[in-house]
Design a protein around this motif. Structure first.
Motif, PDB file in Angstrom:
ATOM      1  N   LYS A   7      58.101   8.652  42.254  1.00 50.60           N
ATOM      2  CA  LYS A   7      59.323   9.375  42.585  1.00 50.60           C
ATOM      3  C   LYS A   7      59.148  10.828  42.141  1.00 50.60           C
ATOM      4  O   LYS A   7      58.723  11.092  41.015  1.00 50.60           O
ATOM      5  N   THR A   8      59.485  11.763  43.034  1.00 48.92           N
ATOM      6  CA  THR A   8      59.366  13.181  42.713  1.00 48.92           C
ATOM      7  C   THR A   8      60.698  13.710  42.201  1.00 48.92           C
ATOM      8  O   THR A   8      61.734  13.524  42.831  1.00 48.92           O
ATOM      9  N   LYS A   9      60.665  14.386  41.050  1.00 47.70           N
ATOM     10  CA  LYS A   9      61.892  14.909  40.457  1.00 47.70           C
ATOM     11  C   LYS A   9      62.078  16.401  40.746  1.00 47.70           C
ATOM     12  O   LYS A   9      63.192  16.868  40.953  1.00 47.70           O
ATOM     13  N   SER A  10      61.012  17.169  40.750  1.00 49.59           N
ATOM     14  CA  SER A  10      61.123  18.594  41.056  1.00 49.59           C
ATOM     15  C   SER A  10      59.792  19.131  41.550  1.00 49.59           C
ATOM     16  O   SER A  10      58.721  18.628  41.182  1.00 49.59           O
ATOM     17  N   ILE A  11      59.874  20.160  42.401  1.00 43.26           N
ATOM     18  CA  ILE A  11      58.685  20.838  42.920  1.00 43.26           C
ATOM     19  C   ILE A  11      58.905  22.346  42.823  1.00 43.26           C
ATOM     20  O   ILE A  11      59.944  22.853  43.231  1.00 43.26           O
ATOM     21  N   ILE A  12      57.932  23.033  42.264  1.00 46.55           N
ATOM     22  CA  ILE A  12      57.939  24.494  42.230  1.00 46.55           C
ATOM     23  C   ILE A  12      56.643  24.971  42.882  1.00 46.55           C
ATOM     24  O   ILE A  12      55.553  24.539  42.492  1.00 46.55           O
ATOM     25  N   HIS A  13      56.786  25.823  43.871  1.00 45.70           N
ATOM     26  CA  HIS A  13      55.605  26.378  44.549  1.00 45.70           C
ATOM     27  C   HIS A  13      55.754  27.891  44.567  1.00 45.70           C
ATOM     28  O   HIS A  13      56.774  28.418  45.010  1.00 45.70           O
ATOM     29  N   TYR A  14      54.758  28.580  44.058  1.00 46.65           N
ATOM     30  CA  TYR A  14      54.862  30.041  44.020  1.00 46.65           C
ATOM     31  C   TYR A  14      53.501  30.695  44.267  1.00 46.65           C
ATOM     32  O   TYR A  14      52.450  30.094  44.049  1.00 46.65           O
ATOM     33  N   LYS A  15      53.577  31.942  44.749  1.00 50.17           N
ATOM     34  CA  LYS A  15      52.385  32.747  44.994  1.00 50.17           C
ATOM     35  C   LYS A  15      52.328  33.851  43.949  1.00 50.17           C
ATOM     36  O   LYS A  15      53.343  34.464  43.628  1.00 50.17           O
ATOM     37  N   SER A  16      51.138  34.105  43.453  1.00 53.08           N
ATOM     38  CA  SER A  16      50.957  35.173  42.478  1.00 53.08           C
ATOM     39  C   SER A  16      49.667  35.925  42.778  1.00 53.08           C
ATOM     40  O   SER A  16      48.756  35.383  43.416  1.00 53.08           O
ATOM     41  N   VAL A  17      49.608  37.171  42.343  1.00 54.78           N
ATOM     42  CA  VAL A  17      48.398  37.980  42.521  1.00 54.78           C
ATOM     43  C   VAL A  17      48.108  38.728  41.229  1.00 54.78           C
ATOM     44  O   VAL A  17      49.024  39.137  40.507  1.00 54.78           O
ATOM     45  N   LEU A  18      46.833  38.884  40.942  1.00 54.85           N
ATOM     46  CA  LEU A  18      46.390  39.725  39.833  1.00 54.85           C
ATOM     47  C   LEU A  18      45.851  41.010  40.428  1.00 54.85           C
ATOM     48  O   LEU A  18      44.908  40.994  41.229  1.00 54.85           O
ATOM     49  N   LYS A  19      46.457  42.141  40.048  1.00 54.05           N
ATOM     50  CA  LYS A  19      46.022  43.447  40.527  1.00 54.05           C
ATOM     51  C   LYS A  19      45.684  44.334  39.333  1.00 54.05           C
ATOM     52  O   LYS A  19      46.498  44.488  38.427  1.00 54.05           O
ATOM     53  N   ILE A  20      44.494  44.896  39.364  1.00 54.89           N
ATOM     54  CA  ILE A  20      44.083  45.862  38.337  1.00 54.89           C
ATOM     55  C   ILE A  20      43.552  47.088  39.052  1.00 54.89           C
ATOM     56  O   ILE A  20      42.641  46.990  39.885  1.00 54.89           O
ATOM     57  N   ASP A  21      44.120  48.222  38.727  1.00 56.27           N
ATOM     58  CA  ASP A  21      43.756  49.459  39.428  1.00 56.27           C
ATOM     59  C   ASP A  21      42.325  49.879  39.121  1.00 56.27           C
ATOM     60  O   ASP A  21      41.515  50.069  40.015  1.00 56.27           O
ATOM     61  N   THR A  22      42.001  50.020  37.826  1.00 54.52           N
ATOM     62  CA  THR A  22      40.666  50.510  37.467  1.00 54.52           C
ATOM     63  C   THR A  22      40.194  49.874  36.161  1.00 54.52           C
ATOM     64  O   THR A  22      40.951  49.771  35.198  1.00 54.52           O
ATOM     65  N   ILE A  23      38.942  49.446  36.149  1.00 49.83           N
ATOM     66  CA  ILE A  23      38.269  49.004  34.931  1.00 49.83           C
ATOM     67  C   ILE A  23      37.000  49.840  34.800  1.00 49.83           C
ATOM     68  O   ILE A  23      36.084  49.724  35.622  1.00 49.83           O
ATOM     69  N   ALA A  24      36.958  50.701  33.800  1.00 43.77           N
ATOM     70  CA  ALA A  24      35.810  51.595  33.620  1.00 43.77           C
ATOM     71  C   ALA A  24      35.090  51.261  32.320  1.00 43.77           C
ATOM     72  O   ALA A  24      35.719  51.106  31.269  1.00 43.77           O
ATOM     73  N   ILE A  25      33.789  51.133  32.382  1.00 36.03           N
ATOM     74  CA  ILE A  25      32.960  50.861  31.202  1.00 36.03           C
ATOM     75  C   ILE A  25      31.864  51.918  31.127  1.00 36.03           C
ATOM     76  O   ILE A  25      31.051  52.068  32.061  1.00 36.03           O
ATOM     77  N   ASN A  26      31.843  52.671  30.032  1.00 37.91           N
ATOM     78  CA  ASN A  26      30.822  53.699  29.823  1.00 37.91           C
ATOM     79  C   ASN A  26      29.699  53.137  28.956  1.00 37.91           C
ATOM     80  O   ASN A  26      29.946  52.455  27.954  1.00 37.91           O
TER      81      ASN A  26
END
Length: 210
Positions: A85-104
């Motif tokens: 028996k199903t009591k609850s369902i949650i479905h969602y979309k997510s995104v990970l966005k990173i503008d810049t990763i700089a390594i010197n």
């Protein structure tokens, strides 16, 4: 009027009251679901300083859940197969966005060069630049869809019921490290118990018959 007719009328009155209450419940539920179905995501900063996404929830019966939600989504149908028996369902979309990763680099490379390009995959994409000083990743984008199902499972037909929460991610690079699932139990008050109303009906019938 005979005793049997008095008892029948009493039961009909009680049944009518129950039916009216049930109709009113479904009417209110339909209105609330109509509002929830048109709702859009709201974002706000919560008490711990992070961003929360909020939306109104649909309230449906288990039968409606199967017809309106599960049967219309092949992935949900497969994910919910193992639930009794199903009591609850949650479905969602997510995104990970990173503008810049700089390594010197700590030590610069002697020769001067520069390379750049793009990596595009179903589950991630980014641009990169590399030179004698270091490298940089920009426009990093990682999409994911998560499904959270809470329901009752049984090892066999008459087995013990266990409430389980399962979380599934579409992105194979996403992993779940910890889950804490809590369900609030609200026992029905004594005046809503069916046997109490049955007892009241029988007692009233006996009184009327006298």
């Amino acid at each position: 009027m005979t005793r049997i007719w008095k008892i029948i009328i009493l039961f009909l009155v009680l049944f009518s009251i129950g039916s009216i209450q049930k109709c009113n419940f479904y009417k209110r539920n339909a209105i609330e679901n109509s509002i929830a179905n048109k709702d859009t995501i709201r974002y706000y900063i919560n008490q711990i300083g992070t961003t929360t996404a909020s939306i109104k929830a649909l309230q449906v019966t288990n039968t409606q859940m199967k017809k309106l939600v599960i049967q219309k989504d092949a992935e949900l149908a497969l994910l919910s197969t193992h639930f009794f028996k199903t009591k609850s369902i949650i479905h969602y979309k997510s995104v990970l966005k990173i503008d810049t990763i700089a390594i010197n680099y700590l030590d610069s490379i002697k020769y001067t060069f520069e390379k750049h390009g793009k990596i595009k995959d179903k589950w991630f994409r980014f641009n990169y630049t590399s030179d004698q000083k270091g490298f940089k990743v920009d426009s990093l984008f990682i999409p994911n869809q998560s499904t959270v199902i809470t329901g009752i499972k049984r090892k066999w037909l008459l087995g013990r019921e266990t409430i389980v929460t399962e979380i599934s991610n579409s992105n194979p690079y996403m992993s779940i490290k910890d889950i804490k699932s809590v369900e609030v139990i609200n026992p029905d008050p004594f005046y809503k118990k069916w046997y109490l109303w049955l007892a009241c009906g029988l007692a009233s019938g006996l009184l009327i018959s006298r």
